[in-house]
Design an enzyme around this catalytic site. Structure first.
Site, short mmCIF file in Angstrom:
data_model
loop_
_atom_site.label_atom_id
_atom_site.label_comp_id
_atom_site.label_asym_id
_atom_site.label_seq_id
_atom_site.Cartn_x
_atom_site.Cartn_y
_atom_site.Cartn_z
N ASN A 284 0.82 -1.21 0.00
CA ASN A 284 0.00 0.00 0.00
C ASN A 284 0.86 1.26 0.00
OD1 ASN A 284 -2.09 -1.81 0.20
ND2 ASN A 284 -2.42 -1.50 2.39
N CYS B 208 11.48 14.41 -8.63
CA CYS B 208 11.60 15.08 -9.91
C CYS B 208 11.85 14.08 -11.04
CB CYS B 208 12.76 16.10 -9.85
SG CYS B 208 12.87 17.04 -11.38
N HIS C 47 5.92 -0.46 -2.72
CA HIS C 47 5.45 0.30 -3.88
C HIS C 47 5.48 1.80 -3.68
CE1 HIS C 47 3.13 -3.59 -5.06
NE2 HIS C 47 4.42 -3.67 -5.35
N CYS D 60 9.04 20.91 -10.15
CA CYS D 60 10.23 20.82 -9.29
C CYS D 60 10.71 22.21 -8.90
CB CYS D 60 11.34 20.09 -10.05
SG CYS D 60 12.89 20.02 -9.11
N CYS E 21 15.85 15.94 -11.99
CA CYS E 21 17.00 16.08 -11.05
C CYS E 21 16.75 15.22 -9.82
CB CYS E 21 17.18 17.57 -10.68
SG CYS E 21 15.98 18.19 -9.51
N SER F 292 -5.00 -9.58 -2.95
CA SER F 292 -5.50 -10.58 -3.91
C SER F 292 -4.35 -11.49 -4.35
CB SER F 292 -6.12 -9.87 -5.12
OG SER F 292 -5.19 -8.94 -5.65
C1 BV8 Z 1 7.71 -5.42 -12.19
C2 BV8 Z 1 1.61 1.47 -6.61
C3 BV8 Z 1 9.48 -5.76 -13.70
C4 BV8 Z 1 0.95 2.36 -7.62
C5 BV8 Z 1 1.27 -0.80 -7.45
C6 BV8 Z 1 2.28 -7.86 -17.95
C7 BV8 Z 1 2.64 -6.57 -18.33
C8 BV8 Z 1 3.37 -5.72 -17.48
C9 BV8 Z 1 3.75 -6.18 -16.21
C10 BV8 Z 1 3.36 -7.46 -15.85
C11 BV8 Z 1 2.66 -8.29 -16.69
N1 BV8 Z 1 2.43 -9.47 -16.04
C12 BV8 Z 1 2.99 -9.40 -14.81
C13 BV8 Z 1 3.58 -8.21 -14.70
C14 BV8 Z 1 4.29 -7.74 -13.54
C15 BV8 Z 1 3.36 -6.79 -12.78
C16 BV8 Z 1 2.20 -7.57 -12.22
O1 BV8 Z 1 2.38 -8.33 -11.29
N2 BV8 Z 1 1.01 -7.38 -12.83
C17 BV8 Z 1 -0.15 -8.09 -12.35
C18 BV8 Z 1 -1.37 -7.21 -12.53
C19 BV8 Z 1 -0.26 -9.39 -13.12
N3 BV8 Z 1 4.18 -6.26 -11.73
C20 BV8 Z 1 4.85 -5.13 -11.94
O2 BV8 Z 1 4.76 -4.44 -12.95
C21 BV8 Z 1 5.84 -4.79 -10.85
N4 BV8 Z 1 7.10 -4.51 -11.44
O3 BV8 Z 1 7.32 -6.54 -12.37
O4 BV8 Z 1 8.83 -4.91 -12.78
C22 BV8 Z 1 10.74 -5.09 -13.98
C23 BV8 Z 1 11.93 -5.66 -13.50
C24 BV8 Z 1 13.12 -5.05 -13.83
C25 BV8 Z 1 13.14 -3.87 -14.58
C26 BV8 Z 1 11.93 -3.30 -15.03
C27 BV8 Z 1 10.72 -3.92 -14.72
C28 BV8 Z 1 5.38 -3.52 -10.13
C29 BV8 Z 1 4.08 -3.78 -9.43
C30 BV8 Z 1 3.75 -2.58 -8.55
C31 BV8 Z 1 2.69 -1.73 -9.23
N5 BV8 Z 1 2.26 -0.67 -8.29
N6 BV8 Z 1 0.93 0.17 -6.57
C32 BV8 Z 1 -0.40 2.82 -7.15
O5 BV8 Z 1 -0.94 2.29 -6.14
O6 BV8 Z 1 -0.94 3.76 -7.79
S1 BV8 Z 1 0.43 -2.27 -7.41
C33 BV8 Z 1 -1.06 -2.03 -6.63
O7 BV8 Z 1 -1.92 -3.04 -7.10
C34 BV8 Z 1 -1.01 -2.26 -5.14
O8 BV8 Z 1 0.12 -1.72 -4.57
C35 BV8 Z 1 -1.08 -3.76 -5.01
O9 BV8 Z 1 0.17 -4.34 -5.13
C36 BV8 Z 1 -1.89 -4.12 -6.23
C37 BV8 Z 1 -3.34 -4.34 -5.83
O10 BV8 Z 1 -3.33 -5.54 -5.18
P1 BV8 Z 1 -3.95 -5.63 -3.71
O11 BV8 Z 1 -3.22 -4.72 -2.79
O12 BV8 Z 1 -3.99 -7.07 -3.40
O13 BV8 Z 1 -5.38 -5.04 -3.84
P2 BV8 Z 1 -6.59 -5.68 -4.62
O14 BV8 Z 1 -7.58 -4.59 -4.78
O15 BV8 Z 1 -6.08 -6.42 -5.81
O16 BV8 Z 1 -7.15 -6.80 -3.63
C38 BV8 Z 1 -7.72 -6.40 -2.41
C39 BV8 Z 1 -7.86 -7.69 -1.61
O17 BV8 Z 1 -8.37 -7.36 -0.34
C40 BV8 Z 1 -8.83 -8.67 -2.24
O18 BV8 Z 1 -8.30 -9.98 -2.12
C41 BV8 Z 1 -10.09 -8.53 -1.37
O19 BV8 Z 1 -10.80 -9.74 -1.27
C42 BV8 Z 1 -9.47 -8.17 -0.05
N7 BV8 Z 1 -10.31 -7.38 0.85
C43 BV8 Z 1 -11.17 -6.36 0.54
N8 BV8 Z 1 -11.69 -5.86 1.70
C44 BV8 Z 1 -11.14 -6.55 2.72
C45 BV8 Z 1 -10.27 -7.52 2.20
N9 BV8 Z 1 -9.58 -8.37 2.97
C46 BV8 Z 1 -9.75 -8.29 4.31
N10 BV8 Z 1 -10.56 -7.38 4.88
C47 BV8 Z 1 -11.27 -6.51 4.15
N11 BV8 Z 1 -12.08 -5.61 4.75
ZN ZN Z 2 14.13 18.88 -10.65
#
Ligand code: BV8
Ligand code: ZN
Length: 242
Positions: A91, A116, A108, A137, A119, A179
């Site tokens: 988060n 920036c 994340h 910036c 820079c 998830s």
């Molecule tokens: C990387 C910050 C490589 C930003 C986030 C195809 C194309 C491109 C990329 C990929 C691809 N296939 C796979 C990838 C990799 C990709 C990925 O995993 N994609 C997924 C969608 C398949 N990952 C990346 O791109 C990562 N980087 O792989 O880089 C690389 C390596 C070297 C050099 C260059 C590149 C980066 C991933 C980070 C992205 N940024 N957040 C922002 O927030 O704006 S991710 C963002 O989404 C969150 O941080 C979190 O990680 C994700 C959401 O997931 P959850 O947190 O689980 O939330 P969600 O809504 O899904 O689920 C909520 C859960 O809570 C549910 O299960 C629900 O049932 C439950 N719930 C609801 N209420 C409750 C509850 N549980 C309990 N109590 C409740 N009350």
């Molecule tokens: Zn700058």
């Protein structure tokens, strides 16, 4: 009885109880019918930085008066009382820090931080709404960007290696409100399982992790504090001064 070495992974679901929409339940409707995965990318920012900044500014405004809930607070208490404990969160909402969690890794980034695009200027601010938007910036006049990890961007290697180590060493992993589909975060609990540790999942639904974990189905703001109250008594831990 000595408490086990514990690692925790949290996702958007832990903040649902604080009124913060998760990615899942907001698919396509989080903001103006956009899917966050379309906007939280470097491509979207290069194509239309103003639109991406409107998206983050809107989320910041929604977060401005959100408070940590009982699940965040239970984790902050574990952090204070347990000898070996590390929280790793996906988060960016800042609610774990607000709840008082100290030993925490932010995979994340942080929605309240910006850096920036040119820079080395970085800053944290809680200004809502942002003005000017997009922010500029103060050092070099170029565009600032949210200091978060977008889809397709690499995580900070030092943070990731530390998180791998924490989950490899953990005897018990708690996976709360995620998830478990976004990598590399989703891989972390699997490292605990590989080293014969156990995984407890706190979620309102089953996930790909559920078959390898013990799942407490229900809102984590209820199930996690209940679990922690039992363990705290079993491990003979008390808030200082109790
Ligand atoms: C990387 C910050 C490589 C930003 C986030 C195809 C194309 C491109 C990329 C990929 C691809 N296939 C796979 C990838 C990799 C990709 C990925 O995993 N994609 C997924 C969608 C398949 N990952 C990346 O791109 C990562 N980087 O792989 O880089 C690389 C390596 C070297 C050099 C260059 C590149 C980066 C991933 C980070 C992205 N940024 N957040 C922002 O927030 O704006 S991710 C963002 O989404 C969150 O941080 C979190 O990680 C994700 C959401 O997931 P959850 O947190 O689980 O939330 P969600 O809504 O899904 O689920 C909520 C859960 O809570 C549910 O299960 C629900 O049932 C439950 N719930 C609801 N209420 C409750 C509850 N549980 C309990 N109590 C409740 N009350
Ligand atoms: Zn700058």
């Amino acid at each position: 009885m000595t408490p086990p070495r514990i690692a925790v992974l949290t996702g958007a679901g832990i903040s649902a109880g604080s009124g913060v929409p998760t990615f899942r339940d907001a698919e396509g409707s989080l903001w103006r019918q956009y899917n966050p995965q379309e906007l939280a990318t470097p491509q979207a920012f290069r194509r239309d930085p103003a639109l991406v900044w409107e998206f983050y500014d809107w989320r910041r405004q929604r977060l401005a008066d959100s408070q940590p809930n009982a699940a965040h607070l239970a984790l902050a208490e574990m952090d204070a009382l347990l000898p070996e404990f590390t929280l790793v969160t996906q988060n960016i909402d800042g609610l774990h820090a607000l709840a008082g969690s100290k030993r925490a890794l932010y995979l994340h980034g942080d929605i309240w931080a910006m850096r920036c695009t040119r820079c080395d200027h970085k800053e944290r601010n809680r200004q809502t709404p942002l003005d000017p938007l997009p922010p500029i910036c103060p050092q070099c006049g170029r565009l600032l960007r949210p200091d978060v990890v977008w889809f397709g961007e690499a995580l900070n290697p030092a943070v990731l290696y530390h998180a791998w180590d924490v989950f490899e060493q953990a005897e018990l992993a708690l996976v709360v409100g995620t998830s478990a589909v976004v990598y590399p975060a989703a891989q972390l609990p699997l490292l605990t399982l590989q080293n014969l540790g156990s995984v407890l999942e706190f979620n309102t639904m089953r996930t790909p992790l559920s078959e390898a974990a013990t799942t407490f189905l229900g809102p984590c703001e209820e199930t996690l504090p209940r679990w922690w109250a039992e363990k705290r008594a079993e491990w003979g831990l008390h808030q200082s001064g109790q």
